[in-house]
Write a protein that holds these residues in place. Structure first.
Motif, PDB file in Angstrom:
ATOM      1  N   CYS A 253     -77.929   2.334 -29.069  1.00 50.38           N
ATOM      2  CA  CYS A 253     -78.838   3.347 -29.630  1.00 50.38           C
ATOM      3  C   CYS A 253     -80.074   2.691 -30.244  1.00 50.38           C
ATOM      4  CB  CYS A 253     -78.110   4.188 -30.680  1.00 50.38           C
ATOM      5  SG  CYS A 253     -76.864   5.279 -29.992  1.00 50.38           S
ATOM      6  N   PHE A 254     -79.858   1.636 -31.014  1.00 55.21           N
ATOM      7  CA  PHE A 254     -80.984   0.955 -31.645  1.00 55.21           C
ATOM      8  C   PHE A 254     -81.877   0.269 -30.607  1.00 55.21           C
ATOM      9  CE2 PHE A 254     -78.398   0.353 -35.803  1.00 55.21           C
ATOM     10  CZ  PHE A 254     -78.710   1.650 -36.184  1.00 55.21           C
ATOM     11  N   MET A 255     -81.284  -0.197 -29.508  1.00 53.50           N
ATOM     12  CA  MET A 255     -82.049  -0.861 -28.455  1.00 53.50           C
ATOM     13  C   MET A 255     -83.090   0.095 -27.861  1.00 53.50           C
ATOM     14  SD  MET A 255     -80.651  -2.498 -24.900  1.00 53.50           S
ATOM     15  CE  MET A 255     -79.580  -3.636 -25.741  1.00 53.50           C
ATOM     16  N   ARG A 256     -82.796   1.390 -27.900  1.00 53.03           N
ATOM     17  CA  ARG A 256     -83.695   2.382 -27.327  1.00 53.03           C
ATOM     18  C   ARG A 256     -84.507   3.148 -28.378  1.00 53.03           C
ATOM     19  NH1 ARG A 256     -79.518   1.292 -24.504  1.00 53.03           N
ATOM     20  NH2 ARG A 256     -79.517   1.219 -22.256  1.00 53.03           N
ATOM     21  N   SER A 257     -84.274   2.804 -29.664  1.00 55.28           N
ATOM     22  CA  SER A 257     -84.978   3.561 -30.695  1.00 55.28           C
ATOM     23  C   SER A 257     -85.713   2.702 -31.719  1.00 55.28           C
ATOM     24  CB  SER A 257     -84.009   4.490 -31.434  1.00 55.28           C
ATOM     25  OG  SER A 257     -83.005   3.745 -32.090  1.00 55.28           O
ATOM     26  N   SER A 258     -85.200   1.503 -32.026  1.00 53.47           N
ATOM     27  CA  SER A 258     -85.827   0.710 -33.086  1.00 53.47           C
ATOM     28  C   SER A 258     -85.518  -0.778 -32.922  1.00 53.47           C
ATOM     29  CB  SER A 258     -85.318   1.183 -34.452  1.00 53.47           C
ATOM     30  OG  SER A 258     -85.714   0.294 -35.465  1.00 53.47           O
ATOM     31  N   ALA A 259     -86.539  -1.546 -32.618  1.00 57.19           N
ATOM     32  CA  ALA A 259     -86.358  -2.999 -32.507  1.00 57.19           C
ATOM     33  C   ALA A 259     -85.926  -3.577 -33.850  1.00 57.19           C
ATOM     34  CB  ALA A 259     -87.657  -3.652 -32.039  1.00 57.19           C
ATOM     35  N   ARG A 260     -86.457  -3.029 -34.929  1.00 55.62           N
ATOM     36  CA  ARG A 260     -86.125  -3.513 -36.281  1.00 55.62           C
ATOM     37  C   ARG A 260     -84.636  -3.372 -36.566  1.00 55.62           C
ATOM     38  NH1 ARG A 260     -87.898  -0.143 -41.416  1.00 55.62           N
ATOM     39  NH2 ARG A 260     -86.407  -1.018 -42.857  1.00 55.62           N
ATOM     40  N   PHE A 261     -84.059  -2.202 -36.313  1.00 53.68           N
ATOM     41  CA  PHE A 261     -82.644  -1.985 -36.603  1.00 53.68           C
ATOM     42  C   PHE A 261     -81.738  -2.712 -35.604  1.00 53.68           C
ATOM     43  CE2 PHE A 261     -84.208   2.042 -38.730  1.00 53.68           C
ATOM     44  CZ  PHE A 261     -84.150   1.483 -39.993  1.00 53.68           C
ATOM     45  N   TYR A 262     -82.189  -2.813 -34.352  1.00 56.16           N
ATOM     46  CA  TYR A 262     -81.415  -3.572 -33.362  1.00 56.16           C
ATOM     47  C   TYR A 262     -81.303  -5.031 -33.801  1.00 56.16           C
ATOM     48  CZ  TYR A 262     -80.046  -5.945 -29.113  1.00 56.16           C
ATOM     49  OH  TYR A 262     -79.391  -6.741 -28.206  1.00 56.16           O
ATOM     50  N   ASN A 263     -82.430  -5.627 -34.157  1.00 56.23           N
ATOM     51  CA  ASN A 263     -82.422  -7.025 -34.606  1.00 56.23           C
ATOM     52  C   ASN A 263     -81.602  -7.187 -35.879  1.00 56.23           C
ATOM     53  OD1 ASN A 263     -83.947  -8.061 -32.481  1.00 56.23           O
ATOM     54  ND2 ASN A 263     -85.852  -7.465 -33.475  1.00 56.23           N
ATOM     55  N   TRP A 264     -81.698  -6.228 -36.788  1.00 55.70           N
ATOM     56  CA  TRP A 264     -80.893  -6.274 -38.009  1.00 55.70           C
ATOM     57  C   TRP A 264     -79.402  -6.308 -37.668  1.00 55.70           C
ATOM     58  CZ3 TRP A 264     -77.298  -2.613 -39.558  1.00 55.70           C
ATOM     59  CH2 TRP A 264     -76.719  -2.847 -40.809  1.00 55.70           C
ATOM     60  N   LEU A 265     -78.978  -5.432 -36.749  1.00 52.11           N
ATOM     61  CA  LEU A 265     -77.561  -5.343 -36.409  1.00 52.11           C
ATOM     62  C   LEU A 265     -77.056  -6.610 -35.727  1.00 52.11           C
ATOM     63  CD1 LEU A 265     -74.942  -3.685 -36.257  1.00 52.11           C
ATOM     64  CD2 LEU A 265     -75.781  -2.745 -34.089  1.00 52.11           C
ATOM     65  N   VAL A 266     -77.748  -7.077 -34.702  1.00 48.99           N
ATOM     66  CA  VAL A 266     -77.236  -8.234 -33.961  1.00 48.99           C
ATOM     67  C   VAL A 266     -77.361  -9.531 -34.750  1.00 48.99           C
ATOM     68  CG1 VAL A 266     -77.580  -7.162 -31.705  1.00 48.99           C
ATOM     69  CG2 VAL A 266     -79.375  -8.616 -32.655  1.00 48.99           C
ATOM     70  N   GLN A 267     -78.240  -9.580 -35.752  1.00 53.89           N
ATOM     71  CA  GLN A 267     -78.375 -10.777 -36.565  1.00 53.89           C
ATOM     72  C   GLN A 267     -77.634 -10.678 -37.893  1.00 53.89           C
ATOM     73  OE1 GLN A 267     -82.616 -11.381 -36.847  1.00 53.89           O
ATOM     74  NE2 GLN A 267     -82.803 -11.734 -34.653  1.00 53.89           N
ATOM     75  N   HIS A 268     -76.974  -9.549 -38.130  1.00 53.81           N
ATOM     76  CA  HIS A 268     -76.240  -9.352 -39.379  1.00 53.81           C
ATOM     77  C   HIS A 268     -75.098 -10.359 -39.457  1.00 53.81           C
ATOM     78  CE1 HIS A 268     -73.771  -7.382 -42.449  1.00 53.81           C
ATOM     79  NE2 HIS A 268     -74.894  -6.773 -42.827  1.00 53.81           N
TER      80      HIS A 268
END
Length: 135
Positions: free
Chosen positions: A48-63
Protein backbone atom coordinates in the motif's frame (compact mmCIF):
# COMPACT_ATOMS: atom_id res chain seq x y z
CA UNK A 1 14.05 -3.36 -3.33
CA UNK A 2 11.10 -2.86 -5.67
CA UNK A 3 10.53 0.47 -7.39
CA UNK A 4 7.83 2.74 -6.04
CA UNK A 5 4.80 3.37 -8.24
CA UNK A 6 2.85 6.19 -6.60
CA UNK A 7 -0.77 6.21 -7.78
CA UNK A 8 -1.72 9.43 -9.62
CA UNK A 9 -5.21 9.76 -8.09
CA UNK A 10 -5.24 11.42 -4.64
CA UNK A 11 -8.33 9.54 -3.44
CA UNK A 12 -6.71 6.19 -4.20
CA UNK A 13 -3.50 7.28 -2.44
CA UNK A 14 -5.44 8.23 0.70
CA UNK A 15 -7.32 4.93 0.67
CA UNK A 16 -4.04 3.05 0.28
CA UNK A 17 -2.50 5.07 3.11
CA UNK A 18 -5.43 4.21 5.36
CA UNK A 19 -5.23 0.51 4.47
CA UNK A 20 -1.45 0.60 4.89
CA UNK A 21 -1.62 2.07 8.40
CA UNK A 22 -4.41 -0.32 9.38
CA UNK A 23 -2.18 -3.17 8.20
CA UNK A 24 0.77 -1.83 10.21
CA UNK A 25 -1.39 -1.70 13.34
CA UNK A 26 -2.66 -5.26 12.78
CA UNK A 27 0.89 -6.44 12.04
CA UNK A 28 2.20 -4.94 15.27
CA UNK A 29 -0.65 -6.53 17.23
CA UNK A 30 0.24 -9.80 15.51
CA UNK A 31 3.72 -9.67 17.02
CA UNK A 32 2.13 -10.12 20.44
CA UNK A 33 -0.90 -12.28 19.57
CA UNK A 34 0.03 -15.68 18.14
CA UNK A 35 -3.30 -16.09 16.31
CA UNK A 36 -2.81 -12.91 14.27
CA UNK A 37 -0.14 -13.05 11.55
CA UNK A 38 2.47 -10.31 11.41
CA UNK A 39 4.25 -10.77 8.09
CA UNK A 40 1.22 -10.74 5.74
CA UNK A 41 -0.09 -7.51 7.28
CA UNK A 42 3.31 -5.83 7.03
CA UNK A 43 3.66 -7.00 3.42
CA UNK A 44 0.24 -5.53 2.67
CA UNK A 45 1.30 -2.28 4.34
CA UNK A 46 4.47 -2.19 2.25
CA UNK A 47 2.46 -2.77 -0.94
CA UNK A 48 0.00 0.00 0.00
CA UNK A 49 2.76 2.44 0.91
CA UNK A 50 4.67 1.56 -2.28
CA UNK A 51 1.73 2.96 -4.25
CA UNK A 52 0.84 5.85 -1.97
CA UNK A 53 3.84 7.28 -0.09
CA UNK A 54 7.57 6.88 -0.61
CA UNK A 55 8.11 8.39 2.86
CA UNK A 56 6.02 5.77 4.68
CA UNK A 57 7.32 2.92 2.51
CA UNK A 58 10.92 3.84 3.35
CA UNK A 59 9.98 4.25 7.02
CA UNK A 60 8.47 0.75 7.12
CA UNK A 61 11.22 -1.15 5.31
CA UNK A 62 13.97 0.68 7.22
CA UNK A 63 12.26 0.39 10.61
CA UNK A 64 14.54 -1.38 13.08
CA UNK A 65 11.74 -3.62 14.45
CA UNK A 66 9.25 -3.97 11.58
CA UNK A 67 11.55 -3.94 8.54
CA UNK A 68 13.19 -7.32 9.23
CA UNK A 69 9.78 -9.06 9.14
CA UNK A 70 9.43 -8.23 5.44
CA UNK A 71 12.99 -7.91 4.12
CA UNK A 72 13.26 -11.58 3.15
CA UNK A 73 10.24 -11.33 0.85
CA UNK A 74 11.17 -7.95 -0.59
CA UNK A 75 14.71 -9.20 -1.28
CA UNK A 76 13.35 -12.32 -3.03
CA UNK A 77 14.39 -14.85 -0.39
CA UNK A 78 10.85 -16.03 0.35
CA UNK A 79 8.25 -16.21 3.11
CA UNK A 80 8.31 -18.21 6.37
CA UNK A 81 6.07 -21.29 6.16
CA UNK A 82 4.11 -20.13 9.20
CA UNK A 83 3.31 -16.81 7.50
CA UNK A 84 2.09 -18.68 4.43
CA UNK A 85 -0.22 -20.85 6.53
CA UNK A 86 -1.62 -17.83 8.39
CA UNK A 87 -2.11 -15.78 5.22
CA UNK A 88 -3.85 -18.58 3.33
CA UNK A 89 -5.98 -19.57 6.32
CA UNK A 90 -7.16 -16.02 7.03
CA UNK A 91 -7.82 -15.38 3.38
CA UNK A 92 -9.93 -18.52 2.94
CA UNK A 93 -11.83 -17.86 6.17
CA UNK A 94 -12.70 -14.35 5.02
CA UNK A 95 -13.60 -15.56 1.51
CA UNK A 96 -15.83 -18.28 2.96
CA UNK A 97 -17.64 -15.74 5.15
CA UNK A 98 -17.95 -13.33 2.22
CA UNK A 99 -19.33 -16.06 -0.05
CA UNK A 100 -21.87 -16.94 2.65
CA UNK A 101 -22.96 -13.31 3.04
CA UNK A 102 -22.99 -12.32 -0.66
CA UNK A 103 -25.80 -13.95 -2.63
CA UNK A 104 -24.53 -12.98 -6.11
CA UNK A 105 -23.10 -15.99 -7.92
CA UNK A 106 -20.76 -13.88 -10.08
CA UNK A 107 -19.33 -12.19 -6.96
CA UNK A 108 -18.79 -15.56 -5.30
CA UNK A 109 -17.05 -16.86 -8.42
CA UNK A 110 -14.81 -13.79 -8.53
CA UNK A 111 -13.90 -14.12 -4.83
CA UNK A 112 -13.16 -17.84 -5.16
CA UNK A 113 -11.05 -17.36 -8.29
CA UNK A 114 -9.12 -14.56 -6.59
CA UNK A 115 -8.53 -16.75 -3.53
CA UNK A 116 -7.31 -19.63 -5.69
CA UNK A 117 -4.89 -17.39 -7.59
CA UNK A 118 -3.53 -15.73 -4.43
CA UNK A 119 -3.15 -19.14 -2.77
CA UNK A 120 -1.16 -20.42 -5.76
CA UNK A 121 1.01 -17.30 -5.71
CA UNK A 122 1.76 -17.67 -2.01
CA UNK A 123 2.48 -21.40 -2.30
CA UNK A 124 4.91 -20.77 -5.17
CA UNK A 125 7.04 -18.44 -3.04
CA UNK A 126 10.21 -19.83 -1.50
CA UNK A 127 10.01 -21.10 2.08
CA UNK A 128 12.24 -19.63 4.76
CA UNK A 129 13.20 -21.59 7.86
CA UNK A 130 10.90 -20.91 10.78
CA UNK A 131 12.17 -18.41 13.31
CA UNK A 132 10.54 -16.83 16.35
CA UNK A 133 11.62 -13.25 15.69
CA UNK A 134 13.27 -11.25 12.93
CA UNK A 135 17.04 -11.11 12.76
Amino acid sequence: MPSLRIHPHAGVRYALLLLGWLSVVLGVIGIFLPMLPTTPFLLLAAACFMRSSARFYNWLVQHSRLGPWIHDYLDGRGIPRRAKVYAISLMWASIALSCYLVPLIWARAFMLMSAILVTLYILRQKNLPQRTSPQ
